[in-house]
Design a protein around this motif. Structure first.
Motif, PDB file in Angstrom:
ATOM      1  N   UNK A   1     -12.346 -56.990  55.061  1.00  0.00           N
ATOM      2  CA  UNK A   1     -13.601 -57.653  55.360  1.00  0.00           C
ATOM      3  C   UNK A   1     -14.704 -56.983  54.553  1.00  0.00           C
ATOM      4  N   UNK A   2     -15.949 -57.380  54.812  1.00  0.00           N
ATOM      5  CA  UNK A   2     -17.076 -56.730  54.146  1.00  0.00           C
ATOM      6  C   UNK A   2     -17.087 -55.254  54.528  1.00  0.00           C
ATOM      7  N   UNK A   3     -17.251 -54.403  53.521  1.00  0.00           N
ATOM      8  CA  UNK A   3     -17.211 -52.959  53.737  1.00  0.00           C
ATOM      9  C   UNK A   3     -18.614 -52.370  53.679  1.00  0.00           C
ATOM     10  N   UNK A   4     -18.857 -51.266  54.405  1.00  0.00           N
ATOM     11  CA  UNK A   4     -20.197 -50.675  54.426  1.00  0.00           C
ATOM     12  C   UNK A   4     -20.643 -50.229  53.038  1.00  0.00           C
ATOM     13  N   UNK A   5     -21.877 -50.586  52.710  1.00  0.00           N
ATOM     14  CA  UNK A   5     -22.417 -50.360  51.364  1.00  0.00           C
ATOM     15  C   UNK A   5     -22.383 -48.895  50.949  1.00  0.00           C
ATOM     16  N   UNK A   6     -22.727 -47.987  51.858  1.00  0.00           N
ATOM     17  CA  UNK A   6     -22.907 -46.571  51.490  1.00  0.00           C
ATOM     18  C   UNK A   6     -21.880 -45.633  52.115  1.00  0.00           C
ATOM     19  N   UNK A   7     -20.802 -46.179  52.665  1.00  0.00           N
ATOM     20  CA  UNK A   7     -19.788 -45.341  53.311  1.00  0.00           C
ATOM     21  C   UNK A   7     -18.592 -45.194  52.361  1.00  0.00           C
ATOM     22  N   UNK A   8     -18.643 -44.181  51.502  1.00  0.00           N
ATOM     23  CA  UNK A   8     -17.596 -43.979  50.502  1.00  0.00           C
ATOM     24  C   UNK A   8     -16.250 -43.713  51.160  1.00  0.00           C
ATOM     25  N   UNK A   9     -16.277 -43.017  52.290  1.00  0.00           N
ATOM     26  CA  UNK A   9     -15.030 -42.698  52.995  1.00  0.00           C
ATOM     27  C   UNK A   9     -14.329 -43.971  53.463  1.00  0.00           C
ATOM     28  N   UNK A  10     -15.101 -44.896  54.042  1.00  0.00           N
ATOM     29  CA  UNK A  10     -14.524 -46.151  54.536  1.00  0.00           C
ATOM     30  C   UNK A  10     -13.991 -46.998  53.378  1.00  0.00           C
ATOM     31  N   UNK A  11     -14.724 -47.015  52.277  1.00  0.00           N
ATOM     32  CA  UNK A  11     -14.298 -47.788  51.114  1.00  0.00           C
ATOM     33  C   UNK A  11     -13.008 -47.214  50.532  1.00  0.00           C
ATOM     34  N   UNK A  12     -12.947 -45.887  50.438  1.00  0.00           N
ATOM     35  CA  UNK A  12     -11.758 -45.217  49.899  1.00  0.00           C
ATOM     36  C   UNK A  12     -10.549 -45.463  50.793  1.00  0.00           C
ATOM     37  N   UNK A  13     -10.769 -45.391  52.095  1.00  0.00           N
ATOM     38  CA  UNK A  13      -9.681 -45.620  53.047  1.00  0.00           C
ATOM     39  C   UNK A  13      -9.146 -47.042  52.916  1.00  0.00           C
ATOM     40  N   UNK A  14     -10.051 -48.007  52.794  1.00  0.00           N
ATOM     41  CA  UNK A  14      -9.642 -49.399  52.678  1.00  0.00           C
ATOM     42  C   UNK A  14      -8.834 -49.634  51.403  1.00  0.00           C
ATOM     43  N   UNK A  15      -9.243 -49.012  50.312  1.00  0.00           N
ATOM     44  CA  UNK A  15      -8.518 -49.168  49.047  1.00  0.00           C
ATOM     45  C   UNK A  15      -7.123 -48.563  49.141  1.00  0.00           C
ATOM     46  N   UNK A  16      -7.017 -47.424  49.802  1.00  0.00           N
ATOM     47  CA  UNK A  16      -5.709 -46.797  49.966  1.00  0.00           C
ATOM     48  C   UNK A  16      -4.780 -47.682  50.795  1.00  0.00           C
ATOM     49  N   UNK A  17      -5.336 -48.311  51.831  1.00  0.00           N
ATOM     50  CA  UNK A  17      -4.513 -49.170  52.685  1.00  0.00           C
ATOM     51  C   UNK A  17      -4.029 -50.406  51.931  1.00  0.00           C
ATOM     52  N   UNK A  18      -4.888 -50.964  51.045  1.00  0.00           N
ATOM     53  CA  UNK A  18      -4.464 -52.100  50.235  1.00  0.00           C
ATOM     54  C   UNK A  18      -3.435 -51.680  49.205  1.00  0.00           C
ATOM     55  N   UNK A  19      -3.672 -50.519  48.595  1.00  0.00           N
ATOM     56  CA  UNK A  19      -2.827 -50.045  47.505  1.00  0.00           C
ATOM     57  C   UNK A  19      -3.404 -50.442  46.162  1.00  0.00           C
ATOM     58  N   UNK A  20      -3.499 -49.481  45.259  1.00  0.00           N
ATOM     59  CA  UNK A  20      -4.060 -49.744  43.938  1.00  0.00           C
ATOM     60  C   UNK A  20      -3.062 -50.521  43.070  1.00  0.00           C
ATOM     61  N   UNK A  21      -3.580 -51.331  42.133  1.00  0.00           N
ATOM     62  CA  UNK A  21      -4.981 -51.593  41.820  1.00  0.00           C
ATOM     63  C   UNK A  21      -5.617 -52.538  42.832  1.00  0.00           C
ATOM     64  N   UNK A  22      -6.956 -52.451  42.972  1.00  0.00           N
ATOM     65  CA  UNK A  22      -7.703 -53.335  43.856  1.00  0.00           C
ATOM     66  C   UNK A  22      -8.765 -54.062  43.038  1.00  0.00           C
ATOM     67  N   UNK A  23      -9.315 -55.108  43.632  1.00  0.00           N
ATOM     68  CA  UNK A  23     -10.373 -55.878  42.988  1.00  0.00           C
ATOM     69  C   UNK A  23     -11.570 -55.928  43.929  1.00  0.00           C
ATOM     70  N   UNK A  24     -12.711 -55.393  43.474  1.00  0.00           N
ATOM     71  CA  UNK A  24     -13.948 -55.439  44.253  1.00  0.00           C
ATOM     72  C   UNK A  24     -14.616 -56.790  43.994  1.00  0.00           C
ATOM     73  N   UNK A  25     -15.090 -57.447  45.079  1.00  0.00           N
ATOM     74  CA  UNK A  25     -15.686 -58.774  44.935  1.00  0.00           C
ATOM     75  C   UNK A  25     -16.956 -58.888  45.776  1.00  0.00           C
TER      76      UNK A  25
END
Length: 449
Positions: free
Chosen positions: A135-159
């Motif tokens: 879902x929409x991720x918090x703009x300034x929470x790098x930890x939450x963004x990093x966690x979400x990317x790890x759960x998806x698995x790289x590579x990811x696409x930011x939109x």
């Protein structure tokens, strides 16, 4: 039925809508910025009104000014075209509150589906297959963004959650590049859409981009105008589109179109919409987004169906029934291809604004359609999208449509700016395009070769 329509757009979009309005016997009002005052369609409208300086925020995105213009010229409706305010639910509501018709879906659908992350949630609830997504991720929470990317698995696409047209989409190969990519994507989204909200998807390698066109009335009926293949892209922006899609089992495509139609009926969608999907032979179709507006590439669908989509959109927004708008069930005939000519460097893909010292396009004829908002001697501004023209060919076979497009592009003469015509020709002649299997990242590979 409305009598006077304000066209809140520019260039090819404004010229195309103006043609539909005139053919319907309606009065037209064209708005233009100071940078666009000399474009040919401005003089062709019944009324033309300057709405400010070149920057879009001061002209084409100035909602208060557009509403004031509508009131002053007594327009019954506004057609937003594509881009600018075409998917702005707030503007659509203001138009309706002022007693005018917004020529597009109901504001609730623009709002519900315009946010790409929310649209995925809605469509998943109705049984559509999804690739991995957040879902929409918090703009300034790098930890939450990093966690979400790890759960998806790289590579990811930011939109961008509120974006479109491929703008602001950033692929990320690894965690080291994620923070900088996130910051860059957020800045682009804020500047382009006034909304910095972002989400992420799992990056799919070599997918095809297949979209399905729908028309719907406000009485519960929805009809499919079939599919388009929009896989030939650079930096996630479309360059060549065609209909129908090649090298995919037609029955699989038809079943997908019917599933989507049933979903739109169930939710009560109206007027016009395009459901965009990714396709791979291994995984089939997965949902990407819904565009609640007229698409740039609508002409290829018009070419194979004979349906004037812009006129249909106007009638449906006015409350007409589909059975009155389309008196016969649309059928596919032949094959059509559209090429977007951009004012850009064909290698670096950077904009190339400037004076069109020479701008000679082939004459429209049977099997060839030209859409442009420019003429020789006009200036292509750096303030707007760099597309200067669209060429559409249609023929009985795909091979003939490709050959016609190559001939039309070779006959096109442009001087004073650089264009992507060499890139388009390279793509059309490539083995992968000829086979009908071009993937989303295929054109970029050709450019780099």
């Amino acid at each position: 039925m409305m009598k006077k329509i304000l066209i809140a757009n520019r260039a090819a979009a404004a010229a195309r809508i103006l043609r539909a309005v005139r053919e319907m016997g309606l009065k037209s009002v064209v708005v233009y910025s100071e940078a666009d005052r000399d474009l040919p369609y401005v003089a062709q409208a019944d009324e033309s009104i300057c709405i400010g300086p070149a920057p879009a925020r001061d002209s084409y995105l100035n909602q208060a000014l557009l509403l004031d213009v509508m009131a002053r010229c007594r327009a019954d409706a506004v057609h937003p075209g594509y881009g600018f305010l075409s998917e702005n639910a707030g503007f659509a509501r203001q138009v309706q509150a002022a007693g005018h018709c917004f020529i597009g879906p109901s504001p609730k659908w623009i709002e519900a589906l315009g946010n790409k992350a929310a649209a995925r949630t809605l469509m998943q609830a109705h049984g559509l297959a999804m690739g991995g997504s957040t879902g929409v991720l918090p703009r300034d929470d790098v930890t939450a963004v990093t966690r979400a990317a790890r759960e998806l698995g790289y590579p990811v696409l930011i939109k961008p959650a509120g974006g479109g047209g491929g703008i602001g989409m950033v692929p990320v190969e690894n965690e080291q590049s994620l923070p900088a990519s996130w910051e860059r994507a957020s800045g682009i989204a804020e500047k382009a859409f006034g909304d910095s909200a972002l989400y992420m998807e799992r990056f799919v390698r070599e997918p095809r981009h297949i979209e399905f066109q729908f028309l719907a009335d406000r009485h519960g009926e929805v009809i499919s105008l079939f599919e388009r293949d929009c896989s030939t892209q650079r930096r996630y922006q479309k360059v060549i589109e065609e209909a129908p899609a090649a090298a995919i089992d037609p029955q699989v495509v038809e079943e997908m179109a019917e599933q989507l139609r049933q979903v739109l009926i169930k939710i009560g969608y109206d007027v016009i919409g395009t459901v965009e999907m990714l396709y791979t032979p291994e995984s089939g179709f997965s949902f990407l987004e819904v565009n609640t507006r007229l698409q740039v590439e609508h002409a290829v669908t018009e070419a194979i169906t004979g349906v004037d989509i812009v006129q249909a959109q106007i009638s449906l927004a006015a409350g007409e029934r589909l059975s009155n708008v389309l008196t016969q069930t649309p059928k596919r005939n032949g094959h059509a291809i559209e090429a977007r000519i951009y004012a850009e460097d064909p290698v670096r893909c950077l904009p190339s604004p400037g004076l069109l010292r020479v701008f000679q396009l082939p004459q429209s004829s049977i099997g060839l359609r030209i859409e442009t908002g420019y003429a020789e001697g006009n200036r292509v501004s750096s303030h707007y999208d760099p597309m200067v023209a669209k060429l559409i060919t249609n023929a009985n076979s795909r091979d003939d449509a490709i050959l016609s497009m190559i001939n039309a592009l070779e006959a096109t003469q442009v001087e004073g700016i650089k264009t992507n015509i060499p890139t388009i020709l390279k793509a059309l002649r490539s083995d992968r395009f000829q086979a009908g299997t071009m993937a989303v990242d295929g054109l970029q590979a050709l450019i780099a070769a």
